[in-house]
Design an enzyme around this catalytic site. Structure first.
Site, short mmCIF file in Angstrom:
data_model
loop_
_atom_site.label_atom_id
_atom_site.label_comp_id
_atom_site.label_asym_id
_atom_site.label_seq_id
_atom_site.Cartn_x
_atom_site.Cartn_y
_atom_site.Cartn_z
N ARG A 223 0.50 -0.80 -0.01
CA ARG A 223 -0.37 -0.42 -0.28
C ARG A 223 0.75 1.82 0.33
NH1 ARG A 223 -3.50 -2.60 -1.54
NH2 ARG A 223 -5.62 -3.13 -1.06
N GLU A 251 -3.01 8.71 -3.83
CA GLU A 251 -3.43 7.81 -5.38
C GLU A 251 -4.33 7.45 -5.65
OE1 GLU A 251 -3.91 2.62 -5.44
OE2 GLU A 251 -1.86 3.64 -4.76
N HIS A 270 -0.52 0.98 -10.22
CA HIS A 270 -1.49 0.04 -8.89
C HIS A 270 -2.24 -1.03 -9.93
CE1 HIS A 270 -4.10 -0.26 -5.03
NE2 HIS A 270 -3.54 -1.45 -5.22
#
Length: 306
Positions: A223, A251, A270
């Site tokens: 993460r 993000e 991602h």
């Protein structure tokens, strides 16, 4: 016995699940509007927008919410009270591990620079760092960490695993996070796959980065919040540390963010789990949960509300 009612977010997932036990009804509900039923035995929310639509379960009788991601940080904040939530362990580990190794190889062997040279029609050889013989520290030894270790086994690296507590697992000695100060000065590559949440937020901070040798590579497929972004930008700007990141904080990474364009920094958006490996594996997991519910067995992978 009453019928089981299961909702899935797409026609594709409904088709991929295939035949279900008698008495099971599969309903397609993208969760873009109010619930079409008052009761569901299982709800599978959409993949990337789950936390934005869970509020639509308020007032609906739901037996199980089956997420499509391994991570579930932040879900407890938006999941209506009293609901069970299961994560998608077994679905993304392989694909995420593939990307972790790919990012490490790309950074070590300058594949990102060669891609730019290809577009520019430029022939520019370099003498690169290998992955072979490097001292690789895995920070996180859950499903993804183990999958990364399995894929690195053929690359002739010197592997050290670190997790929340020390142990030996399947013949692998695993160090506890309290040992990091002694381990980091020897680590040439650190691959991070820890879950998110407050307990791991900013674990890769200025002190962590400062303990690494010059030129060390950080690969993050966990993460974005695991890394102190300001500290990473500072070290990368000085040429101290390189990074290959599939996740960032914030993000999505906004236009003009200082991470963009930094020498030695490679970013993918991602996509660790976003491969063709996902479809059959999420279908298999959902089908397993349906079969367990139909048989009166408890669901697997329950991480919240148990």
């Amino acid at each position: 016995m009453r019928n089981l009612v299961v909702s899935v977010p797409t026609e594709q997932l409904a088709a991929d699940i295939g035949a279900t036990p008698d008495g099971v009804e599969v309903v397609v509900w993208p969760m873009d509007a109010a619930a079409p039923r008052e009761r569901f035995d299982m709800v599978v929310p959409p993949y990337m927008t789950m936390t934005r639509v869970l509020a639509r379960l308020e007032g609906v009788e739901v037996g199980l919410v089956q997420g499509q991601s391994i991570g579930y940080d932040g879900v407890a904040d938006v999941l209506p009270d009293g609901l069970l939530f299961a994560n998608a362990a077994s679905v993304h580990e392989t694909s995420t591990a593939e990307l972790a190794v790919a990012l490490a190889l790309a950074a070590q062997r300058h594949i990102d620079a060669f891609a730019v040279d290809t577009a520019a029609g430029r022939w520019s050889p370099v003498f690169a760092e290998s992955l072979a013989d490097r001292r690789v520290l895995l920070l996180g030894y859950g499903g993804v960490g183990k999958a990364v270790a399995a894929r690195l086994s053929g690359f002739e690296v010197q592997l050290t695993a670190v997790a929340s507590r020390a142990r030996e697992e399947d013949g692998m000695p695993v160090h506890g996070v309290d040992e990091l100060p002694a381990l980091l000065p020897q680590a040439e590559i650190v691959i991070v796959s820890l879950p998110g949440g407050e307990s791991t937020r900013g674990i890769v901070d200025d002190a962590f980065l400062s303990a690494l040798p010059d030129g060390a590579l950080i690969v993050n497929v966990g993460r974005g919040t695991l890394i102190d972004t300001d500290a990473l930008v500072d070290h990368a700007r000085r040429g101290r540390i390189r990074a290959a990141l599939d996740v960032t904080d914030p993000e999505p990474l906004p236009e003009g963010h200082p991470l963009w364009g930094l020498p030695g920094v490679l970013i993918s958006p991602h996509v660790g789990g976003a491969s063709t490996a996902m479809r059959p594996r999420i279908a298999r997991l959902v089908r397993t949960q349906i079969e367990r519910l139909a048989a009166g067995e408890p669901p697997i992978n329950v991480v919240l509300g148990a």
